[in-house]
Design a protein around this motif. Structure first.
Motif, mmCIF file in Angstrom:
data_model
loop_
_atom_site.group_PDB
_atom_site.id
_atom_site.type_symbol
_atom_site.label_atom_id
_atom_site.label_comp_id
_atom_site.label_asym_id
_atom_site.label_seq_id
_atom_site.Cartn_x
_atom_site.Cartn_y
_atom_site.Cartn_z
ATOM 1 N N ARG A 180 -19.258 0.537 10.746
ATOM 2 C CA ARG A 180 -18.079 1.109 10.298
ATOM 3 C C ARG A 180 -16.806 1.022 11.300
ATOM 4 N N ALA A 221 -10.745 -2.643 6.546
ATOM 5 C CA ALA A 221 -11.547 -3.776 5.437
ATOM 6 C C ALA A 221 -11.151 -5.127 5.883
ATOM 7 N N GLU A 278 0.881 -1.226 0.050
ATOM 8 C CA GLU A 278 -0.088 0.053 -0.080
ATOM 9 C C GLU A 278 0.841 1.241 0.153
ATOM 10 N N TYR A 325 -11.574 8.179 1.444
ATOM 11 C CA TYR A 325 -11.053 9.506 1.755
ATOM 12 C C TYR A 325 -11.493 10.746 1.217
ATOM 13 N N GLU A 378 -18.281 -2.588 0.246
ATOM 14 C CA GLU A 378 -17.713 -1.324 0.059
ATOM 15 C C GLU A 378 -17.101 -1.134 -1.271
ATOM 16 N N GLY A 397 -13.293 0.298 10.399
ATOM 17 C CA GLY A 397 -12.282 1.227 10.109
ATOM 18 C C GLY A 397 -11.316 0.631 9.618
ATOM 19 N N ASP A 452 -3.680 -1.680 8.136
ATOM 20 C CA ASP A 452 -5.141 -1.340 7.465
ATOM 21 C C ASP A 452 -5.860 -1.073 8.914
ATOM 22 N N GLY A 453 -6.496 0.467 8.566
ATOM 23 C CA GLY A 453 -7.141 0.954 9.582
ATOM 24 C C GLY A 453 -6.290 1.974 10.317
ATOM 25 N N THR A 454 -5.481 2.610 9.445
ATOM 26 C CA THR A 454 -4.602 3.765 9.878
ATOM 27 C C THR A 454 -5.284 4.653 10.632
#
Ligand code: IPD
Ligand code: CA
Length: 266
Positions: free
Chosen positions: A192, A196, A69, A168, A213, A194, A88-90
């Motif tokens: 939600r 995926a 990523e 975003y 999503e 946060g 993932d879930g920053t």
């Protein structure tokens, strides 16, 4: 291709990088960059963890390709591409909400399975705050900390707890808002969370009924998709002509996934 070796690497690196980001979290979070919008942040831990994972893979699987990523993109000569998301879930990481994960998937090329053209054959997702290690390899079931996991029994859509996520940019969120107005009135509730990757693992462990999503990228779902599939989930795109991917990603028990697809496409 040795799938059990790939799985061992995915599990070991997910835990190692997970412990690293958790330790770095204890020293505070430093935002080093932004991507698609001011809220699409990159932290120092993202970069450090991706570098660690990529260097370990390069050392142990030198012929494989890597796609990360945070920009890692190396081309190897084997059939395997590692798709990684160091955090993932920053945004959860930034706020110290314990729902962020390291996601690592060893993938092969498969033009039909997913819009991205990659399908995971072994993967791991590790949440360092809860010490949950989710993993799977193709045709061997899905596991959470060595216990096999499975989807919940299917129930009617109006009794389904369904997770989703938001991108975003304003444009993406406008589109997602439209989808939400179609789904929210018809289900038990929406979550939600946060991340995926974590959403897909929670689905696999029977803690959610479904997930959808629009706009997620291969690093968000590559590892979680295999874990959810191995736990019994069906993955769908917006319609039969489109494989799951950035356009639309729907996951759930086959009955739930189909019902969600109908609702979303309506
Ligand atoms: C995000 C998370 C989120 C999803 C976004 C992703 P990041 O990844 O997975 O749940 O809704 O679409 O971009 O930015 O935390 O790595
Ligand atoms: Ca991500």
């Amino acid at each position: 291709m040795n799938t059990s070796q790939l799985l061992e690497t995915a599990k070991t690196l997910a835990i190692e990088a997970g412990k690293l980001i958790l330790e770095m979290r204890g020293q505070g979070v430093s935002i080093t960059d932004t991507k698609s919008s001011v809220n699409d942040i990159v932290t120092k831990a993202d970069a450090v963890a991706e570098k660690l994972i990529a260097s370990r893979i390069a050392a142990t699987h030198p012929d494989d390709s890597i796609l990360g990523e945070e920009g890692t993109s190396t081309k190897g000569k084997s059939e395997i591409t590692w798709i990684i998301d160091p955090i993932d879930g920053t945004v959860n990481y930034l706020y110290n909400i314990p729902a962020y994960c390291v996601s690592i998937a060893a993938c092969v090329k498969d033009a039909n399975a997913f819009e991205s053209g990659y399908r995971a054959v072994a993967s791991a997702v590790y949440n360092p705050s809860t010490e949950e290690l989710f993993y799977a390899s193709e045709n061997s079931g899905a596991f959470l900390n060595n216990e096999q996991i499975q989807l919940r029994e299917p129930t009617p859509l109006n009794e389904n707890l369904v997770a989703t996520g938001f991108g975003y940019t304003q444009e993406r969120r406008q589109e997602q808002l439209v989808l939400l107005t179609r789904v929210l009135p018809s289900v038990r509730d929406i979550r939600r969370i946060g991340s995926a990757a974590y959403d897909l693992c929670l689905l696999a462990a029977g803690r959610l009924d479904g997930y959808f999503e629009k706009g997620i990228k291969p690093w968000d779902w590559a590892a979680g998709a295999l874990i959810a599939t191995e736990a019994g989930a069906l993955l769908l795109g917006i319609d039969e002509a489109n494989a799951p991917g950035e356009k639309m990603f729907i996951a759930g028990h086959p009955q739930t996934a189909s019902a969600l697809q109908k609702l979303i496409a309506a």
